[in-house]
Write an enzyme that holds these catalytic residues in place. Structure first.
Site, PDB file in Angstrom:
ATOM      1  N   ASN A   1      53.750  32.888  50.312  1.00 61.05           N
ATOM      2  CA  ASN A   1      52.937  32.791  51.526  1.00 61.05           C
ATOM      3  C   ASN A   1      53.211  34.052  52.344  1.00 61.05           C
ATOM      4  OD1 ASN A   1      51.666  32.127  53.888  1.00 61.05           O
ATOM      5  ND2 ASN A   1      53.052  30.440  54.428  1.00 61.05           N
TER       6      ASN A   1
ATOM      7  N   GLU B   1      52.909  26.293  61.007  1.00 60.12           N
ATOM      8  CA  GLU B   1      52.532  27.366  61.943  1.00 60.12           C
ATOM      9  C   GLU B   1      51.088  27.209  62.409  1.00 60.12           C
ATOM     10  OE1 GLU B   1      53.765  30.732  59.582  1.00 60.12           O
ATOM     11  OE2 GLU B   1      55.872  30.268  59.960  1.00 60.12           O
TER      12      GLU B   1
ATOM     13  N   HIS C   1      49.867  24.169  57.208  1.00 59.63           N
ATOM     14  CA  HIS C   1      51.188  24.771  57.442  1.00 59.63           C
ATOM     15  C   HIS C   1      51.614  24.486  58.889  1.00 59.63           C
ATOM     16  CE1 HIS C   1      54.366  27.732  57.886  1.00 59.63           C
ATOM     17  NE2 HIS C   1      54.394  27.833  56.566  1.00 59.63           N
TER      18      HIS C   1
ATOM     19  N   GLU D   1      58.250  21.282  54.136  1.00 58.12           N
ATOM     20  CA  GLU D   1      58.808  22.427  54.856  1.00 58.12           C
ATOM     21  C   GLU D   1      59.308  21.996  56.232  1.00 58.12           C
ATOM     22  OE1 GLU D   1      57.050  26.404  53.271  1.00 58.12           O
ATOM     23  OE2 GLU D   1      55.905  25.695  54.971  1.00 58.12           O
TER      24      GLU D   1
ATOM     25  N   GLY E   1      61.830  30.504  58.180  1.00 56.34           N
ATOM     26  CA  GLY E   1      62.096  31.830  58.736  1.00 56.34           C
ATOM     27  C   GLY E   1      63.411  31.951  59.476  1.00 56.34           C
TER      28      GLY E   1
ATOM     29  N   SER F   1      63.166  29.279  54.121  1.00 52.69           N
ATOM     30  CA  SER F   1      64.302  30.170  53.858  1.00 52.69           C
ATOM     31  C   SER F   1      64.751  30.170  52.390  1.00 52.69           C
ATOM     32  CB  SER F   1      65.475  29.830  54.788  1.00 52.69           C
ATOM     33  OG  SER F   1      65.089  30.029  56.144  1.00 52.69           O
TER      34      SER F   1
ATOM     35  N   GLY G   1      58.135  32.289  52.067  1.00 49.94           N
ATOM     36  CA  GLY G   1      57.545  33.172  53.074  1.00 49.94           C
ATOM     37  C   GLY G   1      58.193  34.548  53.014  1.00 49.94           C
TER      38      GLY G   1
ATOM     39  N   LYS H   1      51.672  35.111  54.882  1.00 50.33           N
ATOM     40  CA  LYS H   1      51.382  34.941  56.324  1.00 50.33           C
ATOM     41  C   LYS H   1      50.572  36.140  56.836  1.00 50.33           C
ATOM     42  CE  LYS H   1      55.390  31.969  56.606  1.00 50.33           C
ATOM     43  NZ  LYS H   1      56.467  31.402  57.377  1.00 50.33           N
TER      44      LYS H   1
HETATM   45  P1  PGA Z   1      60.189  31.337  54.952  1.00 52.36           P
HETATM   46  O1  PGA Z   1      58.746  30.665  55.176  1.00 52.36           O
HETATM   47  O2  PGA Z   1      60.414  31.400  53.460  1.00 52.36           O
HETATM   48  O3  PGA Z   1      60.066  32.715  55.566  1.00 52.36           O
HETATM   49  O4  PGA Z   1      61.187  30.480  55.618  1.00 52.36           O
HETATM   50  C1  PGA Z   1      58.292  29.626  54.366  1.00 52.36           C
HETATM   51  C2  PGA Z   1      56.951  29.148  54.826  1.00 52.36           C
HETATM   52  O5  PGA Z   1      56.719  29.082  56.042  1.00 52.36           O
HETATM   53  O6  PGA Z   1      56.082  28.834  54.014  1.00 52.36           O
END
Ligand code: PGA
Length: 219
Positions: A9, A98, A96, A144, A150, A182, A203, A11
């Site tokens: 992803n 976000e 997601h 998630e 993140g 993460s 991510g 983003k």
């Molecule tokens: P991250 O994000 O691996 O940077 O923690 C994962 C995601 O939001 O899909």
């Protein structure tokens, strides 16, 4: 041996040029595995370039979008319909956290899933725990937890396994639950070796071609 999904992803990152630079570098180090499906989800602005590059260079990777419109093609300024997305992608991340933070509701997610399925985009629906409703027709879910995204603080593999098992027992149609939050090449195996975890959504660590290929190798 179970089949795994490793989903990148990206983003709101990478210009078209940066996306193609990634793929050039990635193709040099990536070792495809018959038991691992790799899906890259770039921004819409580079989706067609990424998808064409992958085809032209016969890289064993599929593409996905990070979202899809709940509306049919038409007079909806700024939207990208599922039918447009399906020209270049096979999968779509939907719901997601976000996006939910920006106001996306369970109802929106359900409409988006309906559109995706109508145009043959496979939805990968993100949930923060086992209590978030999952529309029928969804076969792939990504668990998630927000505090793991993140932050460098992933959930424990055991808890991810517990949540994945709970989701699968609640929803018969869900065939796979991925873990996201993460994930790196250092911890990916701990998640993938859990009985109910069928891969990862990555991510930050998917932005680097060497690290991402290493995640695929280590999973
Ligand atoms: P991250 O994000 O691996 O940077 O923690 C994962 C995601 O939001 O899909």
């Amino acid at each position: 041996m179970k089949d795994l999904y490793i989903v990148a992803n990206w983003k709101e990152n990478k210009s078209e040029e940066e996306s193609l630079n990634f793929l050039n570098a990635f193709a040099k180090v990536y070792q495809p595995r018959p038991d691992v499906k790799v899906v890259i989800c770039p921004s819409y602005s580079s989706l067609s370039a990424v998808s064409n590059f992958i085809k032209d260079h016969a890289i064993a990777v599929e593409t996905g979008t990070q979202d899809v419109s709940e509306l049919e093609e038409g007079a909806h300024t700024g939207e990208v319909s599922a039918s447009q997305a399906a020209e270049f992608a096979k999968y779509s991340i939907i719901g997601h956290s976000e996006r939910r933070k920006l106001g996306e509701t369970d109802e929106d997610v359900s409409k988006k899933v309906e559109m995706a399925v109508r145009y043959n985009l496979k939805p990968i629906v993100c949930v923060i725990n086992e209590n978030v409703p999952i529309p029928t027709a969804v076969k792939i879910v990504a668990y998630e937890p927000v505090e793991a995204i993140g932050t460098g603080n992933p959930d424990t593999p055991e808890n991810a396994n517990r949540v994945a098992a709970a989701i699968k027992s609640k929803y018969n149609g869900v065939l796979r639950v991925l873990y996201g939050g993460s994930v790196t090449s250092k911890n990916v195996r701990n998640f993938c070796e859990m009985e109910n975890v069928a891969g990862v959504l990555v991510g930050g660590a998917s932005l680097d071609p060497v690290e991402f290929s290493s995640i695929i190798k280590q999973c």
